[in-house]
Design an enzyme around this catalytic site. Sequence first.
Site, PDB file in Angstrom:
ATOM      1  N   HIS A   1      -8.019  22.589  -8.571  1.00 28.69           N
ATOM      2  CA  HIS A   1      -7.491  21.377  -9.216  1.00 28.69           C
ATOM      3  C   HIS A   1      -8.124  21.114 -10.594  1.00 28.69           C
ATOM      4  O   HIS A   1      -7.430  20.752 -11.541  1.00 28.69           O
ATOM      5  CB  HIS A   1      -7.714  20.185  -8.281  1.00 28.69           C
ATOM      6  CG  HIS A   1      -6.734  19.080  -8.477  1.00 28.69           C
ATOM      7  ND1 HIS A   1      -6.339  18.248  -7.464  1.00 28.69           N
ATOM      8  CD2 HIS A   1      -6.066  18.646  -9.568  1.00 28.69           C
ATOM      9  CE1 HIS A   1      -5.468  17.366  -7.919  1.00 28.69           C
ATOM     10  NE2 HIS A   1      -5.295  17.584  -9.199  1.00 28.69           N
TER      11      HIS A   1
ATOM     12  N   ASP B   1       5.049  19.815  -5.609  1.00 27.38           N
ATOM     13  CA  ASP B   1       3.658  19.898  -6.055  1.00 27.38           C
ATOM     14  C   ASP B   1       2.810  18.799  -5.429  1.00 27.38           C
ATOM     15  O   ASP B   1       3.020  17.617  -5.688  1.00 27.38           O
ATOM     16  CB  ASP B   1       3.603  19.754  -7.580  1.00 27.38           C
ATOM     17  CG  ASP B   1       2.190  19.904  -8.103  1.00 27.38           C
ATOM     18  OD1 ASP B   1       1.711  21.046  -8.153  1.00 27.38           O
ATOM     19  OD2 ASP B   1       1.552  18.881  -8.438  1.00 27.38           O
TER      20      ASP B   1
ATOM     21  N   TYR C   1      -4.323  14.105  -3.229  1.00 26.73           N
ATOM     22  CA  TYR C   1      -3.245  13.097  -3.262  1.00 26.73           C
ATOM     23  C   TYR C   1      -3.092  12.436  -1.888  1.00 26.73           C
ATOM     24  O   TYR C   1      -2.369  11.466  -1.740  1.00 26.73           O
ATOM     25  CB  TYR C   1      -1.889  13.706  -3.649  1.00 26.73           C
ATOM     26  CG  TYR C   1      -1.815  14.364  -4.997  1.00 26.73           C
ATOM     27  CD1 TYR C   1      -2.841  14.253  -5.934  1.00 26.73           C
ATOM     28  CD2 TYR C   1      -0.696  15.129  -5.359  1.00 26.73           C
ATOM     29  CE1 TYR C   1      -2.757  14.879  -7.169  1.00 26.73           C
ATOM     30  CE2 TYR C   1      -0.608  15.749  -6.593  1.00 26.73           C
ATOM     31  CZ  TYR C   1      -1.637  15.635  -7.489  1.00 26.73           C
ATOM     32  OH  TYR C   1      -1.551  16.264  -8.705  1.00 26.73           O
TER      33      TYR C   1
ATOM     34  N   LYS D   1      -3.645  21.863  -3.834  1.00 27.04           N
ATOM     35  CA  LYS D   1      -4.746  22.122  -4.777  1.00 27.04           C
ATOM     36  C   LYS D   1      -6.107  21.859  -4.127  1.00 27.04           C
ATOM     37  O   LYS D   1      -6.253  20.897  -3.361  1.00 27.04           O
ATOM     38  CB  LYS D   1      -4.621  21.225  -6.013  1.00 27.04           C
ATOM     39  CG  LYS D   1      -3.235  21.201  -6.624  1.00 27.04           C
ATOM     40  CD  LYS D   1      -3.199  20.507  -7.966  1.00 27.04           C
ATOM     41  CE  LYS D   1      -1.766  20.372  -8.442  1.00 27.04           C
ATOM     42  NZ  LYS D   1      -1.116  19.135  -8.027  1.00 27.04           N
TER      43      LYS D   1
HETATM   44  N1  LIG Z   1      -3.073  19.171 -11.802  1.00 28.17           N
HETATM   45  C1  LIG Z   1      -3.393  17.959 -12.194  1.00 28.17           C
HETATM   46  O1  LIG Z   1      -4.551  17.697 -12.564  1.00 28.17           O
HETATM   47  C2  LIG Z   1      -2.342  16.903 -12.202  1.00 28.17           C
HETATM   48  C3  LIG Z   1      -2.606  15.659 -12.825  1.00 28.17           C
HETATM   49  C4  LIG Z   1      -1.574  14.708 -12.823  1.00 28.17           C
HETATM   50  C5  LIG Z   1      -0.348  15.004 -12.240  1.00 28.17           C
HETATM   51  N2  LIG Z   1      -0.126  16.202 -11.613  1.00 28.17           N
HETATM   52  C6  LIG Z   1       1.183  16.545 -10.986  1.00 28.17           C
HETATM   53  O2  LIG Z   1       2.204  16.356 -11.942  1.00 28.17           O
HETATM   54  C7  LIG Z   1       3.188  15.462 -11.398  1.00 28.17           C
HETATM   55  C8  LIG Z   1       3.860  14.664 -12.498  1.00 28.17           C
HETATM   56  O3  LIG Z   1       2.938  13.912 -13.249  1.00 28.17           O
HETATM   57  P1  LIG Z   1       2.808  12.318 -13.140  1.00 28.17           P
HETATM   58  O4  LIG Z   1       3.277  11.883 -11.818  1.00 28.17           O
HETATM   59  O5  LIG Z   1       1.417  12.004 -13.562  1.00 28.17           O
HETATM   60  O6  LIG Z   1       3.722  11.758 -14.304  1.00 28.17           O
HETATM   61  P2  LIG Z   1       5.229  11.965 -14.857  1.00 28.17           P
HETATM   62  O7  LIG Z   1       6.018  12.828 -13.952  1.00 28.17           O
HETATM   63  O8  LIG Z   1       5.087  12.338 -16.300  1.00 28.17           O
HETATM   64  O9  LIG Z   1       5.766  10.460 -14.823  1.00 28.17           O
HETATM   65  C9  LIG Z   1       5.987   9.773 -13.628  1.00 28.17           C
HETATM   66  C10 LIG Z   1       6.429   8.373 -14.005  1.00 28.17           C
HETATM   67  O10 LIG Z   1       7.670   8.442 -14.717  1.00 28.17           O
HETATM   68  C11 LIG Z   1       8.644   7.632 -14.079  1.00 28.17           C
HETATM   69  N3  LIG Z   1       9.932   8.342 -14.231  1.00 28.17           N
HETATM   70  C12 LIG Z   1      10.263   9.538 -13.704  1.00 28.17           C
HETATM   71  N4  LIG Z   1      11.490   9.912 -14.115  1.00 28.17           N
HETATM   72  C13 LIG Z   1      11.940   8.925 -14.914  1.00 28.17           C
HETATM   73  C14 LIG Z   1      13.148   8.742 -15.621  1.00 28.17           C
HETATM   74  N5  LIG Z   1      14.135   9.632 -15.585  1.00 28.17           N
HETATM   75  N6  LIG Z   1      13.290   7.581 -16.345  1.00 28.17           N
HETATM   76  C15 LIG Z   1      12.303   6.662 -16.383  1.00 28.17           C
HETATM   77  N7  LIG Z   1      11.120   6.789 -15.739  1.00 28.17           N
HETATM   78  C16 LIG Z   1      10.953   7.914 -15.003  1.00 28.17           C
HETATM   79  C17 LIG Z   1       8.189   7.511 -12.647  1.00 28.17           C
HETATM   80  O11 LIG Z   1       8.629   6.293 -12.078  1.00 28.17           O
HETATM   81  P3  LIG Z   1       9.520   6.250 -10.721  1.00 28.17           P
HETATM   82  O12 LIG Z   1       8.751   6.978  -9.663  1.00 28.17           O
HETATM   83  O13 LIG Z   1       9.662   4.794 -10.480  1.00 28.17           O
HETATM   84  O14 LIG Z   1      10.827   6.924 -11.078  1.00 28.17           O
HETATM   85  C18 LIG Z   1       6.678   7.484 -12.802  1.00 28.17           C
HETATM   86  O15 LIG Z   1       6.220   6.197 -13.163  1.00 28.17           O
HETATM   87  C19 LIG Z   1       2.373  14.604 -10.424  1.00 28.17           C
HETATM   88  O16 LIG Z   1       3.194  13.878  -9.543  1.00 28.17           O
HETATM   89  C20 LIG Z   1       1.524  15.664  -9.789  1.00 28.17           C
HETATM   90  O17 LIG Z   1       2.274  16.386  -8.817  1.00 28.17           O
HETATM   91  C21 LIG Z   1      -1.117  17.153 -11.609  1.00 28.17           C
END
Ligand SMILES: NC(=O)c1ccc[n+]([C@@H]2O[C@H](COP(=O)([O-])OP(=O)(O)OC[C@H]3O[C@@H](n4cnc5c(N)ncnc54)[C@H](OP(=O)(O)O)[C@@H]3O)[C@@H](O)[C@H]2O)c1
Length: 279
Positions: free
Chosen positions: A109, A46, A51, A76
């Site tokens: 997005h 994704d 980004y 997106k």
């Molecule tokens: N459509 C939208 O508007 C929108 C908005 C936000 C996000 N997104 C998408 O959704 C994806 C995921 O959301 P996100 O990146 O905001 O947050 P997330 O996946 O909820 O959390 C990422 C965080 O969690 C940590 N982490 C991951 N696995 C872990 C584990 N097993 N144990 C401990 N910590 C862990 C990561 O650190 P490390 O990297 O150090 O492991 C990072 O700091 C994004 O990357 C993006 O592709 C879309």
Amino acid sequence: MTTIPQKTLNDGLQLPAVGFGTYKLNGASGINSILSAIDTGYRLLDSAFNYENEGALGEAVRRSSVSREELIITSKLPGRHHSYDEAITTIQESLFRAGLDYYDLYLIHWPNPSKDLYVEAWQALIDAQKWGLIRSIGVCNFLPEHLDRLIKETGVTPSVNQVELHPYFSQEQQRAYDKEHGILTESWSPLGRANKLLQDPAIKKIADAHEKSIPQIILRWHVQLGALPLPKSSSPKRQLENLSLFDFSLSDEEMQTIGKLSHPHGRTFDQDPSRYEEF
Ligand SMILES: NC(=O)c1ccc[n+]([C@@H]2O[C@H](COP(=O)([O-])OP(=O)(O)OC[C@H]3O[C@@H](n4cnc5c(N)ncnc54)[C@H](OP(=O)(O)O)[C@@H]3O)[C@@H](O)[C@H]2O)c1
């Protein structure tokens, strides 16, 4: 390698039940993280124009030993390019940046309702799909009122609605709307961006009972809800942990315990799409 179950979208495209988030994975280190995710078994990646990592993603895809056809690559459309002509140019630019011939999934997005151009943007995605630039088209952060308008004015229902979803904000009503209309809900920030959710005592108790980690319990909860989580991790170890979800299941009671943690102000950054806009 973990076998991931598949989900079928309303247009027939198949997606694995867990994907990989790439926000903040940029440049050479981003390529390495994405390559490691593909090696670990992720097949749904994704990304987004905003980004600024479509280039890193495309490069990881070229360097990977997994064939392009086995991967589901998402990007997106940013809010500043919703007008029809700009949306078409941006989709083309997304492809050039990644060095790809097509995206498997392309999403609007944010709806940015005050600009009122998301129907025009949707028409551009519909046409880009007809021209073979995109296999499946969907949206992010769309509320029922926005989806109702897209469907009414174009007759085309999005395949996916990607929304903020985690135990502190479980999106019960939006998930029910999506399900009723045959739209797959994807979960962004499925781990709450590693905020205090990852220390929650109620989830810890369930994790201890299953001898799993808190992130694994949270991601399994998403899967059993019928939502498709997109956890991001830069660490190969955590990437594997986040994919290892298919050798256990949560009971109805455990699902309800986690569901009860949700509250109306549970969004991580107060990004309510009825007023929050991104360009
Ligand atoms: N459509 C939208 O508007 C929108 C908005 C936000 C996000 N997104 C998408 O959704 C994806 C995921 O959301 P996100 O990146 O905001 O947050 P997330 O996946 O909820 O959390 C990422 C965080 O969690 C940590 N982490 C991951 N696995 C872990 C584990 N097993 N144990 C401990 N910590 C862990 C990561 O650190 P490390 O990297 O150090 O492991 C990072 O700091 C994004 O990357 C993006 O592709 C879309």
